[in-house]
Scaffold this active site. Structure first.
Site, PDB file in Angstrom:
ATOM      1  N   GLU A   8      23.987  -5.836  53.646  1.00  0.00           N
ATOM      2  CA  GLU A   8      23.755  -5.811  53.083  1.00  0.00           C
ATOM      3  C   GLU A   8      22.226  -6.252  52.076  1.00  0.00           C
ATOM      4  O   GLU A   8      20.866  -5.799  51.768  1.00  0.00           O
ATOM      5  CB  GLU A   8      23.862  -4.587  51.820  1.00  0.00           C
ATOM      6  CG  GLU A   8      24.908  -3.085  51.946  1.00  0.00           C
ATOM      7  CD  GLU A   8      26.517  -3.821  52.740  1.00  0.00           C
ATOM      8  OE1 GLU A   8      26.316  -5.162  52.598  1.00  0.00           O
ATOM      9  OE2 GLU A   8      27.568  -3.598  52.066  1.00  0.00           O
ATOM     10  N   CYS A  37      30.478  -3.054  48.785  1.00  0.00           N
ATOM     11  CA  CYS A  37      31.156  -4.479  48.576  1.00  0.00           C
ATOM     12  C   CYS A  37      30.911  -4.301  46.385  1.00  0.00           C
ATOM     13  O   CYS A  37      29.746  -3.368  46.449  1.00  0.00           O
ATOM     14  CB  CYS A  37      31.860  -5.254  48.567  1.00  0.00           C
ATOM     15  SG  CYS A  37      30.371  -6.489  48.120  1.00  0.00           S
TER      16      CYS A  37
HETATM   17 ZN   LIG Z   1      28.350  -6.823  49.969  1.00  0.00          ZN
END
Ligand SMILES: [Zn+2]
Ligand SMILES: [Zn+2]
Lengths: 370, 185
Positions: free
Chosen positions: B63, B100
């Site tokens: 990301e 995350c």
């Molecule tokens: Zn992450």
């Protein structure tokens, strides 16, 4: 400021893995449980640990054993988390658990277990009255949890003072980060927020633009230059600087093939025995030749932050495996190390650091000084 | 965290396939196999994959890589912060594994419109598994916290298989994963 002065007014306070609660008011969570036939106990425990390990309730025993008044024992087993509201419509039991319930014809009930692992024997005894938990006195000892020596607290205060100085410039007060190897007291990396571009040349007022305090604010600042980045909070930049240092000092050395992060512990052991030794010119040591050990990320390092980090920064520091975090000011709205979230206490994470707040004398608060 | 229930349009699946392609590139580069694409106006405008080993920076998740590609491009075009914020608010992220806690926060800071992910992230997930950073809470709504819609379970099986292959290759002695084994460094 001389050394004694620094130490006198400062304090270092450990920020524990869970918020402090009175002995008799331990927070609880609701779980689904069922009375089970003792001869199925082992099989059920094994199956449940496979399908639903309940990472954050590792301290809670799966099975409760009760001695009944009329003699005999009753075994009950914790199955899964229940909805905290009393709305039965919202109850969603995972399909695998439903299958188990049907297979063993279990009659479920909802009960409460303690949310956090006990941190003392007294807490453990109290908790187990509700549902048994297990108590493990800390097996690790991250230095500082049990107190700092004179020498250590002096260097903690010195590094925090450097972070404070770094957080201020002509026009802005921002968050600042310093990564230190406590075994040598070398500064590995330092950084300021790079969310907003600095405008010292046009602006001589102290704008407070601490990225972690309001990470959504970046787009409200006008900026003419292109030296801004919404995610470049001080901790993130410091991590980047430390990884750059690693690549610069240890180009292409042996760890690249070790890609298995599940095995990082193993790798650390390997690293300890065969220290990657290299003669390099280190900026911290007056250009003398020194022997350096190739770090694995920031393992063993401390970071000093002026403000308690947001969740992005706090998780970045988990990823980079920092050992201890020291911050001076809490971040009431978005702090992830005790104020709002408490990542140091999230059991499911694969790394845990110890967190400390460094208490400063009042006049050191940059928000008061401006 | 919503789980996709039959709303996997061909378009969503097609973008997730591209994210999986990125994850495979990570796999081949001996990186934990996570990949993503960012979509605006129906077009892929950025992609990224995990680069944590290569950079020795454990925060270089797929990301973050994809976001930095966009920011560099937009800043080169001399877009203002307001324009950049406005464009992020039109972006959809397709990522093979639940973001995350770090990435989920970052996506909220940027004000992304919507996230689709493959498998859940039982250890570090910030979109429902461990924390819910994609939602607004009372303590942060007053300082402008942004929420985004998040849908999981899009081709999750494929994403999990990549992880499984990765960890089996890297660690032949490791016990076979019994459940979705998700570990993004
Ligand atoms: Zn992450
Ligand atoms: Zn931050």
């Amino acid at each position: 400021m001389n050394k004694c002065e620094v130490k006198e007014h400062w304090g270092i306070v450990y920020v524990p893995d869970k918020p402090p609660f009175p002995l008799h008011q331990q927070p609880t969570v609701k779980v689904h449980a069922a009375v089970i036939d003792p001869k199925h106990a082992n099989t059920l425990v094994r199956k449940l640990n496979q399908i639903l390990p309940l990472e954050n309730l590792r301290h809670v025993k799966r099975v409760r054993k009760q001695v009944l008044d009329e003699g005999g024992i009753r075994l009950s087993m914790m199955l899964c988390l229940a909805d905290e509201s009393d709305d039965t419509q919202l109850e969603i039991i995972p399909q695998e658990i439903v299958d188990l319930i049907n297979l063993y014809k279990l009659e479920t009930f909802i009960t409460k277990v303690c949310k956090y692992a006990p941190i003392s024997k007294e807490e453990w005894i109290e908790q187990s009255k509700l549902w048994p938990t297990s108590y493990h006195p800390p097996t690790y000892n991250i230095s500082g949890i049990t107190g700092f020596s004179e020498e250590e607290s002096l260097s903690v205060c010195t590094f925090m003072k450097q972070a404070l100085d770094l957080s201020k410039c002509e026009c802005q007060i921002v968050n600042a980060a310093i990564i230190v190897d406590p075994s040598t007291n070398y500064i590995i990396a330092h950084a300021r927020d790079q969310v907003n571009s600095c405008s010292c040349f046009i602006n001589h007022e102290h704008d407070v633009m601490v990225s972690c305090l309001n990470p959504w604010q970046w787009c409200n600042e006008n900026s003419s230059s292109c030296s801004w980045h919404p995610l470049r909070h001080a901790a993130i930049v410091a991590i980047e600087n430390s990884s750059e240092r690693d690549r610069r000092l240890f180009p292409g050395s042996g760890l690249d093939e070790s890609t298995d992060h599940l095995e990082h512990d193993l790798m650390l052991k390997k690293q300890k025995t065969e220290c990657v030794k290299k003669e390099v010119v280190d900026s911290q040591s007056n250009n003398s030749l020194t022997e350096l050990t190739r770090p694995y990320l920031c393992t063993g390092y401390d970071i000093y932050l002026v403000w308690e980090p947001c969740a992005m920064c706090a998780m970045a520091l988990v990823h980079q495996r920092v050992k201890r975090i020291f911050y001076a000011f809490p971040n009431r709205k978005t702090g992830a190390l005790g104020s709002v979230d408490r990542l140091q206490g999230e059991k499911s994470l694969n790394h845990h650091y110890a967190v400390f707040q460094v208490m400063l004398p009042q006049e050191k608060n940059p928000l008061i000084n401006i | 965290m919503a789980s996709s229930g039959g709303e996997e349009t061909p378009e969503i699946l097609a973008f997730m396939k591209l994210a999986l392609e990125q994850a495979k590139i990570a796999f081949e580069s001996l990186e934990v196999p996570v990949g993503c694409v960012i979509v605006m106006d129906g077009k892929v405008i950025s992609h990224g994959r995990n680069r944590t080993n290569e950079t020795r920076n454990a925060t270089r998740h797929a990301e973050m890589e994809a976001i930095d590609v966009l920011l560099n491009e937009w800043k080169e075009k001399k877009h203002t912060k307001h324009q950049v914020a406005d464009m992020f608010s039109k972006c959809y992220l397709y990522v093979t594994c639940e973001p995350c806690i770090m990435c989920a926060s970052a996506l909220s800071f940027l004000g992304i419109k919507e996230v689709f992910y493959g498998c859940a992230n039982d250890k570090f997930g910030g979109c429902g598994s461990i924390l819910s950073l994609h939602t607004t809470t009372t303590t942060t709504s007053d300082i402008g916290r942004k929420s985004y819609k998040c849908t999981g379970g899009i081709m999750g099986e494929e994403a999990v298989n990549l992880f499984r292959n990765f960890y089996e290759l890297g660690n032949p002695n490791a016990p076979k994963p019994h459940r979705q084994l998700v570990q993004q460094p």
